[in-house]
Enzyme design. Structure first.
Site, mmCIF file in Angstrom:
data_model
loop_
_atom_site.group_PDB
_atom_site.id
_atom_site.type_symbol
_atom_site.label_atom_id
_atom_site.label_comp_id
_atom_site.label_asym_id
_atom_site.label_seq_id
_atom_site.Cartn_x
_atom_site.Cartn_y
_atom_site.Cartn_z
ATOM 1 N N PHE A 11 10.015 7.698 0.300
ATOM 2 C CA PHE A 11 11.359 8.287 0.304
ATOM 3 C C PHE A 11 11.816 8.728 -1.086
ATOM 4 O O PHE A 11 12.695 9.581 -1.206
ATOM 5 C CB PHE A 11 12.375 7.273 0.877
ATOM 6 C CG PHE A 11 12.828 6.223 -0.111
ATOM 7 C CD1 PHE A 11 13.848 6.502 -1.023
ATOM 8 C CD2 PHE A 11 12.232 4.969 -0.157
ATOM 9 C CE1 PHE A 11 14.260 5.552 -1.947
ATOM 10 C CE2 PHE A 11 12.637 4.020 -1.079
ATOM 11 C CZ PHE A 11 13.652 4.312 -1.980
ATOM 12 N N GLU A 27 8.563 -6.161 -6.827
ATOM 13 C CA GLU A 27 9.050 -4.828 -7.221
ATOM 14 C C GLU A 27 10.448 -4.696 -6.610
ATOM 15 O O GLU A 27 10.598 -4.618 -5.386
ATOM 16 C CB GLU A 27 8.131 -3.739 -6.653
ATOM 17 C CG GLU A 27 8.596 -2.349 -7.036
ATOM 18 C CD GLU A 27 7.840 -1.218 -6.328
ATOM 19 O OE1 GLU A 27 7.466 -1.363 -5.159
ATOM 20 O OE2 GLU A 27 7.641 -0.174 -6.974
ATOM 21 N N LYS A 58 3.153 13.748 6.644
ATOM 22 C CA LYS A 58 4.077 12.821 7.334
ATOM 23 C C LYS A 58 5.027 12.304 6.258
ATOM 24 O O LYS A 58 4.729 11.368 5.533
ATOM 25 C CB LYS A 58 3.273 11.677 7.971
ATOM 26 C CG LYS A 58 3.936 10.979 9.156
ATOM 27 C CD LYS A 58 5.307 10.414 8.889
ATOM 28 C CE LYS A 58 5.283 9.091 8.181
ATOM 29 N NZ LYS A 58 6.634 8.624 7.775
ATOM 30 N N SER A 92 4.614 1.855 -0.804
ATOM 31 C CA SER A 92 4.606 0.473 -1.308
ATOM 32 C C SER A 92 3.196 -0.127 -1.226
ATOM 33 O O SER A 92 2.364 0.317 -0.424
ATOM 34 C CB SER A 92 5.584 -0.366 -0.506
ATOM 35 O OG SER A 92 5.224 -0.318 0.858
ATOM 36 N N CYS A 108 8.753 4.915 -8.992
ATOM 37 C CA CYS A 108 7.577 4.054 -9.148
ATOM 38 C C CYS A 108 7.218 3.906 -10.622
ATOM 39 O O CYS A 108 6.437 3.049 -10.994
ATOM 40 C CB CYS A 108 6.397 4.619 -8.390
ATOM 41 S SG CYS A 108 5.892 6.202 -9.032
ATOM 42 N N GLU A 121 10.685 8.913 6.684
ATOM 43 C CA GLU A 121 11.706 9.110 7.719
ATOM 44 C C GLU A 121 13.118 8.957 7.151
ATOM 45 O O GLU A 121 14.100 9.239 7.819
ATOM 46 C CB GLU A 121 11.473 8.132 8.882
ATOM 47 C CG GLU A 121 11.620 6.654 8.553
ATOM 48 C CD GLU A 121 10.355 6.020 7.933
ATOM 49 O OE1 GLU A 121 9.626 6.727 7.195
ATOM 50 O OE2 GLU A 121 10.136 4.820 8.167
HETATM 51 P P1 NAD Z 1 6.891 2.653 2.174
HETATM 52 O O1 NAD Z 1 5.572 2.046 1.888
HETATM 53 O O2 NAD Z 1 7.879 1.862 2.953
HETATM 54 O O3 NAD Z 1 6.702 4.027 2.993
HETATM 55 C C1 NAD Z 1 5.824 5.038 2.554
HETATM 56 C C2 NAD Z 1 5.348 5.833 3.759
HETATM 57 O O4 NAD Z 1 4.603 4.975 4.629
HETATM 58 C C3 NAD Z 1 6.479 6.429 4.599
HETATM 59 O O5 NAD Z 1 6.095 7.704 5.031
HETATM 60 C C4 NAD Z 1 6.606 5.452 5.766
HETATM 61 O O6 NAD Z 1 7.054 6.065 6.946
HETATM 62 C C5 NAD Z 1 5.198 4.925 5.928
HETATM 63 N N1 NAD Z 1 5.145 3.524 6.375
HETATM 64 C C6 NAD Z 1 6.018 2.536 6.065
HETATM 65 N N2 NAD Z 1 5.623 1.369 6.609
HETATM 66 C C7 NAD Z 1 4.480 1.627 7.256
HETATM 67 C C8 NAD Z 1 3.581 0.817 8.021
HETATM 68 N N3 NAD Z 1 3.781 -0.474 8.213
HETATM 69 N N4 NAD Z 1 2.479 1.408 8.535
HETATM 70 C C9 NAD Z 1 2.244 2.722 8.350
HETATM 71 N N5 NAD Z 1 3.070 3.526 7.649
HETATM 72 C C10 NAD Z 1 4.168 3.003 7.107
HETATM 73 O O7 NAD Z 1 7.501 3.125 0.782
HETATM 74 P P2 NAD Z 1 8.961 3.704 0.477
HETATM 75 O O8 NAD Z 1 9.948 2.606 0.596
HETATM 76 O O9 NAD Z 1 9.178 4.953 1.240
HETATM 77 O O10 NAD Z 1 8.791 4.126 -1.048
HETATM 78 C C11 NAD Z 1 8.955 3.245 -2.123
HETATM 79 C C12 NAD Z 1 7.640 2.655 -2.566
HETATM 80 O O11 NAD Z 1 6.738 3.691 -2.923
HETATM 81 C C13 NAD Z 1 7.772 1.789 -3.814
HETATM 82 O O12 NAD Z 1 6.943 0.672 -3.659
HETATM 83 C C14 NAD Z 1 7.271 2.695 -4.930
HETATM 84 O O13 NAD Z 1 6.778 2.028 -6.065
HETATM 85 C C15 NAD Z 1 6.189 3.422 -4.217
HETATM 86 N N6 NAD Z 1 5.872 4.672 -4.890
HETATM 87 C C16 NAD Z 1 4.705 4.713 -5.581
HETATM 88 C C17 NAD Z 1 4.375 5.855 -6.276
HETATM 89 C C18 NAD Z 1 3.096 5.934 -7.035
HETATM 90 O O14 NAD Z 1 2.746 7.027 -7.434
HETATM 91 N N7 NAD Z 1 2.373 4.859 -7.255
HETATM 92 C C19 NAD Z 1 5.236 6.967 -6.252
HETATM 93 C C20 NAD Z 1 6.415 6.883 -5.527
HETATM 94 C C21 NAD Z 1 6.719 5.723 -4.837
#
Ligand code: NAD
Length: 505
Positions: A158, A390, A182, A235, A290, A185
């Protein structure tokens, strides 16, 4: 159209499949909040398996023709996309702010960093040049070509709804692949605006598709036999699961995870400059980056003056709705996330840290919307929740250490290894740090060292699962596979039978 409890009619953000918007038939959806008001502003469709399958089928159908399209034509398309995104920077940024909450200036910065990746992809004819060795044996030449993989999927978080998809699909498409995105959401609309610009740039229908959704869509992409590779950003627990499942299913996977980025300040650093950097790095985008600075490692005598300077600067941050001019920090993404971030103040106190500034006491925290003031937690130690987790919010932890070596050990013992920064006027110390530190991206007097698009982005350890980093040269490598050709055009007059193993002659 759908309605929810407010009684207001809310639109449903849906899919982009085969070059057009496609209303969802799954019957499942989620709410998209306006973080600045705390109200629901739309629904987002959650794709079912059939909808994901349709997007993959369209992408598969479009692949042979797109792959056969001349390199110069694909580059031309990227140039057109670059112009369209450039012309629509403000529209993308406004939509992004509306759903994410970050300030418009920050959103404009995000779009600019995304745009860099399209500019990189414009150079694809040069980037895909292979190697050629003439006369490896008498009359024999060897060369390597890089070919696209087929249908690829991108799953994005997000916090950068424009930039992270742009890290992926321009390179993927320029290399000749087709793509299914994808998006998160929580802020899904920017993906549709980008899809429309991709269409306007002349990319054929089906080459770029968007499926909105949750885990159901992700799980289907992970198991679909026609999806050849997955780029994921999110994450760490989800990144790890995606890497494990995707690779088990025979796919190429790069899965970027979470972070805990340290900023080490040596006693010789310019304290004012370090304080500016810490405040910018910790509280920009409400800490939902991140690469945000979440731990300040103050070495010896740097600690007290630095904390004073940071506190002074924190008081001056303008917090409010991202679309209101003058605000420097917006709300958090959801009420649930805001409450989770706020809970770290209680755990920090009970575990023996000092909550020097408690963001919950800031007046902004009680206004409508998912706002939380900035917090500073001093005398933090590993083992405390606020250090180990985090937090992903506007909270800066301070760990006080006595020496450079103690600072280095702290950083290198952390399970995350995305970004790190050192602030010092000692070039020798900085050079030593750059060599010793076990982290993927290092800033020297730079708090958020996100590499430019012609390098690649990636952390180490629990911040990245896979072998190749995202975008830049690694991106091109990830989205293509190498083929090596050994060729001979013999003179038939010299031909003879030879059952020996081929060797250099
Ligand atoms: P998230 O892991 O909750 O979601 C990321 C994506 O995965 C979304 O599209 C979501 O719909 C999907 N998703 C979530 N739970 C899932 C599951 N159980 N099974 C399958 N798909 C699932 O992350 P977020 O809250 O949207 O974003 C924040 C996180 O992203 C933080 O941890 C941040 O550090 C990380 N991030 C990392 C980088 C990087 O380059 N390393 C960059 C941006 C964000």
């Amino acid at each position: 159209m759908a309605t929810i409890t407010t009684g207001i009619e809310l639109k449903t953000v849906s899919h982009w499949i085969g070059g057009k918007l496609l209303p969802s038939r799954s019957g499942r959806s989620g709410v998209v909040w306006n973080p600045a008001t705390g109200e629901a502003q739309s629904h987002v469709a959650f794709a079912d398996v059939a909808e994901v399958d349709l997007a993959v089928a369209k992408a598969k159908e479009a692949f042979p023709e797109w792959r056969a399209t001349a390199l110069s034509r694909r580059a031309e398309t990227m140039f057109r996309l670059r112009e369209l995104v450039d012309a629509n920077r403000k529209a993308i940024a406004e939509l992004l702010t509306l759903e994410h909450g970050k300030t418009l200036a920050d959103a404009m910065g995000e779009v600019a960093r995304g745009l860099e990746n399209i500019e990189f992809a414009c150079g694809i004819p040069n980037l895909l040049k292979g190697g050629f060795s003439e006369q490896v044996s008498r009359g024999v030449d060897v060369y390597q070509i890089r070919q696209p993989l087929g249908v690829l999927a991108g799953i994005t978080p997000f916090n950068f709804p424009a930039m992270v998809p742009l890290w992926m699909f321009p390179n993927a498409l320029a290399c000749g692949n087709t793509f299914v995105l994808k998006p998160s959401e929580k802020d899904p609309s920017v993906s549709l605006l980008l899809a429309d610009l991709v269409r306007k740039a002349g990319v054929p229908d089906g080459v770029f598709n968007v499926v909105q959704g949750d885990r159901v869509a992700v799980d289907r992409l992970l198991e679909h036999p026609d999806v050849k590779a997955i780029s994921f950003v999110g994450s760490t627990p989800v990144a790890k699961a995606i890497y494990e499942t995707g690779t088990r299913n025979g796919k190429r996977v790069q899965a970027l995870g979470g972070a805990k980025n340290h900023m080490v300040v040596l006693p010789d650093a310019d304290i004012g400059m370090a304080a500016d950097a810490a405040v910018s790095g910790a509280f920009g985008s409400a800490g939902e980056r991140c690469m945000a600075i979440s731990v300040l490692v103050a070495v010896d005598s740097a600690a007290d003056p630095l904390i004073d300077a940071i506190k002074q600067r924190m008081q001056k941050i303008h917090i409010g709705p991202g679309l209101e001019p003058g605000n420097e920090m917006g709300p958090l993404i959801t009420g649930e996330h805001r409450d989770k971030v706020a809970s770290y103040m209680d755990s920090a106190k009970s575990e023996g840290a000092e909550v020097t500034v408690d963001g919950r006491e800031d007046a902004v925290s009680s206004r409508p919307g998912f706002f939380l003031g900035t917090s500073l937690i001093d005398r933090v130690k590993p083992g405390m929740r606020c250090y180990d987790d985090e937090i992903f919010g506007p909270v800066l932890n301070v760990v006080r250490v006595k020496t450079y070596n103690e600072a280095l050990d702290l950083v290198n013992s952390n399970k995350y290894a995305n970004g790190v920064a050192i602030f010092t006027r000692d070039g020798g110390a900085a050079r030593q740090f750059q060599s010793d530190v076990e982290v993927g991206m290092v800033g020297i007097n730079v708090p958020i060292p996100v590499p430019v698009a012609y390098y690649s982005f990636g952390g180490w350890k629990a911040s990245l699962f896979g072998d190749l980093h995202m975008y830049g040269p690694d991106g091109v490598q990830f989205y293509t596979r190498a083929k090596v050709v050994t060729e001979r055009w013999p003179d038939p007059g010299t031909s003879s039978v030879n059952l020996g193993f081929p060797q250099v002659r």
